[in-house]
Design a protein around this motif. Structure first.
Motif, PDB file in Angstrom:
ATOM      1  N   ILE A 150       7.454  -6.283  15.348  1.00 32.48           N
ATOM      2  CA  ILE A 150       7.424  -4.815  15.241  1.00 32.48           C
ATOM      3  C   ILE A 150       7.185  -4.426  13.789  1.00 32.48           C
ATOM      4  N   SER A 151       6.593  -3.261  13.610  1.00 33.78           N
ATOM      5  CA  SER A 151       6.416  -2.683  12.277  1.00 33.78           C
ATOM      6  C   SER A 151       7.273  -1.433  12.187  1.00 33.78           C
ATOM      7  N   LEU A 152       7.979  -1.294  11.085  1.00 32.40           N
ATOM      8  CA  LEU A 152       8.833  -0.137  10.833  1.00 32.40           C
ATOM      9  C   LEU A 152       8.260   0.647   9.669  1.00 32.40           C
ATOM     10  N   GLY A 153       8.088   1.932   9.874  1.00 32.87           N
ATOM     11  CA  GLY A 153       7.653   2.833   8.820  1.00 32.87           C
ATOM     12  C   GLY A 153       8.737   3.847   8.561  1.00 32.87           C
ATOM     13  N   PRO A 154       8.630   4.606   7.485  1.00 30.83           N
ATOM     14  CA  PRO A 154       9.635   5.630   7.198  1.00 30.83           C
ATOM     15  C   PRO A 154       9.601   6.713   8.271  1.00 30.83           C
ATOM     16  N   GLY A 155      10.760   7.231   8.584  1.00 23.22           N
ATOM     17  CA  GLY A 155      10.830   8.298   9.572  1.00 23.22           C
ATOM     18  C   GLY A 155      12.254   8.541  10.020  1.00 23.22           C
ATOM     19  N   PRO A 156      12.440   9.495  10.904  1.00 20.04           N
ATOM     20  CA  PRO A 156      13.780   9.815  11.396  1.00 20.04           C
ATOM     21  C   PRO A 156      14.443   8.588  12.031  1.00 20.04           C
ATOM     22  N   GLY A 157      15.681   8.344  11.634  1.00 19.93           N
ATOM     23  CA  GLY A 157      16.461   7.257  12.215  1.00 19.93           C
ATOM     24  C   GLY A 157      16.236   5.896  11.588  1.00 19.93           C
ATOM     25  N   ASP A 205       0.843  -1.190   0.000  1.00 21.64           N
ATOM     26  CA  ASP A 205       0.000   0.000   0.000  1.00 21.64           C
ATOM     27  C   ASP A 205       0.885   1.249   0.000  1.00 21.64           C
ATOM     28  N   PRO A 206       0.840   2.066  -1.068  1.00 22.90           N
ATOM     29  CA  PRO A 206       1.698   3.255  -1.122  1.00 22.90           C
ATOM     30  C   PRO A 206       1.366   4.288  -0.043  1.00 22.90           C
ATOM     31  N   ASP A 207       0.174   4.187   0.559  1.00 21.26           N
ATOM     32  CA  ASP A 207      -0.202   5.120   1.627  1.00 21.26           C
ATOM     33  C   ASP A 207       0.160   4.593   3.017  1.00 21.26           C
ATOM     34  N   ASP A 208       0.646   3.363   3.094  1.00 20.69           N
ATOM     35  CA  ASP A 208       0.960   2.748   4.383  1.00 20.69           C
ATOM     36  C   ASP A 208       2.215   1.895   4.212  1.00 20.69           C
ATOM     37  N   GLN A 209       3.339   2.545   3.973  1.00 25.69           N
ATOM     38  CA  GLN A 209       4.575   1.849   3.638  1.00 25.69           C
ATOM     39  C   GLN A 209       5.288   1.384   4.911  1.00 25.69           C
ATOM     40  N   ILE A 210       5.009   0.130   5.286  1.00 23.92           N
ATOM     41  CA  ILE A 210       5.657  -0.440   6.459  1.00 23.92           C
ATOM     42  C   ILE A 210       6.171  -1.834   6.134  1.00 23.92           C
ATOM     43  N   PRO A 228      11.411  -9.453  22.376  1.00 24.83           N
ATOM     44  CA  PRO A 228      10.570  -8.447  23.042  1.00 24.83           C
ATOM     45  C   PRO A 228      11.332  -7.274  23.660  1.00 24.83           C
ATOM     46  N   GLU A 229      12.436  -7.533  24.342  1.00 26.00           N
ATOM     47  CA  GLU A 229      13.184  -6.434  24.979  1.00 26.00           C
ATOM     48  C   GLU A 229      13.778  -5.496  23.933  1.00 26.00           C
ATOM     49  N   HIS A 230      14.327  -6.086  22.880  1.00 23.06           N
ATOM     50  CA  HIS A 230      14.907  -5.278  21.801  1.00 23.06           C
ATOM     51  C   HIS A 230      13.810  -4.496  21.078  1.00 23.06           C
ATOM     52  N   ALA A 231      12.662  -5.135  20.897  1.00 18.26           N
ATOM     53  CA  ALA A 231      11.528  -4.463  20.253  1.00 18.26           C
ATOM     54  C   ALA A 231      11.124  -3.221  21.031  1.00 18.26           C
ATOM     55  N   ARG A 232      10.981  -3.349  22.332  1.00 15.27           N
ATOM     56  CA  ARG A 232      10.571  -2.202  23.147  1.00 15.27           C
ATOM     57  C   ARG A 232      11.614  -1.080  23.085  1.00 15.27           C
ATOM     58  N   ALA A 233      12.900  -1.435  23.079  1.00 13.64           N
ATOM     59  CA  ALA A 233      13.952  -0.418  22.978  1.00 13.64           C
ATOM     60  C   ALA A 233      13.867   0.304  21.635  1.00 13.64           C
ATOM     61  N   LEU A 234      13.653  -0.437  20.553  1.00 11.21           N
ATOM     62  CA  LEU A 234      13.522   0.192  19.233  1.00 11.21           C
ATOM     63  C   LEU A 234      12.304   1.101  19.182  1.00 11.21           C
ATOM     64  N   GLU A 235      11.191   0.652  19.774  1.00 12.31           N
ATOM     65  CA  GLU A 235       9.974   1.474  19.786  1.00 12.31           C
ATOM     66  C   GLU A 235      10.202   2.775  20.553  1.00 12.31           C
ATOM     67  N   ILE A 287       8.562   3.160  14.679  1.00 15.14           N
ATOM     68  CA  ILE A 287       8.583   1.728  14.979  1.00 15.14           C
ATOM     69  C   ILE A 287       7.510   1.481  16.027  1.00 15.14           C
ATOM     70  N   THR A 288       6.591   0.586  15.703  1.00 11.98           N
ATOM     71  CA  THR A 288       5.442   0.319  16.561  1.00 11.98           C
ATOM     72  C   THR A 288       5.291  -1.185  16.774  1.00 11.98           C
ATOM     73  N   PRO A 289       4.482  -1.586  17.758  1.00 17.74           N
ATOM     74  CA  PRO A 289       4.212  -3.024  17.898  1.00 17.74           C
ATOM     75  C   PRO A 289       3.691  -3.571  16.569  1.00 17.74           C
ATOM     76  N   GLY A 290       4.043  -4.798  16.276  1.00 17.54           N
ATOM     77  CA  GLY A 290       3.766  -5.393  14.968  1.00 17.54           C
ATOM     78  C   GLY A 290       2.322  -5.398  14.552  1.00 17.54           C
ATOM     79  N   ARG A 291       2.100  -4.962  13.346  1.00 17.71           N
ATOM     80  CA  ARG A 291       0.780  -5.021  12.757  1.00 17.71           C
ATOM     81  C   ARG A 291       0.579  -6.427  12.205  1.00 17.71           C
ATOM     82  N   TYR A 292      -0.612  -6.917  12.300  1.00 17.47           N
ATOM     83  CA  TYR A 292      -1.015  -8.217  11.762  1.00 17.47           C
ATOM     84  C   TYR A 292      -0.636  -9.407  12.650  1.00 17.47           C
ATOM     85  N   LEU A 293       0.360  -9.250  13.531  1.00 18.15           N
ATOM     86  CA  LEU A 293       0.876 -10.393  14.285  1.00 18.15           C
ATOM     87  C   LEU A 293       0.983 -10.068  15.776  1.00 18.15           C
TER      88      LEU A 293
END
Length: 122
Positions: free
Chosen positions: A85-92, A48-53, A60-67, A73-79
């Motif tokens: 985790i889900s990663l979208g475009p943004g700083p860093g 989806d070009p409007d939802d590029q993730i 889990p510990e590494h996920a929370r640190a990245l978030e 970076i957000t908790p995983g979509r769909y799973l």
């Protein structure tokens, strides 16, 4: 330099396809490009070009640190939100961060496979 959405997705796809014994397709819906090792999902890329993730498995510990360190970076979509985790475009969100996340996800999934099903290093 941060990766734009299309570059984020392309970088993830290229990183996944460079790994041993990877397959991909659209088993859930035409908008989700799913990458697997030995039949187990390790990467989902939205088309989806409007939802590029991308969504990857993560300790889990590494996920929370990245978030905490990255707003896109957000908790995983769909799973399972604890282990994905889900990663979208943004700083860093750099190409290195993306390729590392894909590699880590692949490794986590491959480690959980029975020995006979684990991919062989190239």
């Amino acid at each position: 330099m941060s990766a734009a959405g299309d570059r984020l997705q392309d970088t993830a796809r290229q990183a996944a396809l460079a790994l041993p014994d990877v397959s991909h397709g659209y088993p859930f819906t035409p908008g989700l490009d799913v990458y697997k090792v030995a039949g187990k999902v390790f990467l989902i890329v939205t088309d989806d070009p409007d939802d590029q993730i991308i969504t990857v498995k993560c300790e889990p510990e590494h996920a929370r640190a990245l978030e905490r360190g990255h707003a896109s970076i957000t908790p995983g979509r769909y799973l399972d939100k604890r282990h994905w985790i889900s990663l979208g475009p943004g700083p860093g969100i750099t190409e290195r961060l993306i390729t590392d996340a894909v590699q880590d996800s692949y490794d986590l999934v491959a480690e959980q496979l029975p020995r006979g099903d684990r991919p062989r290093a190239r």
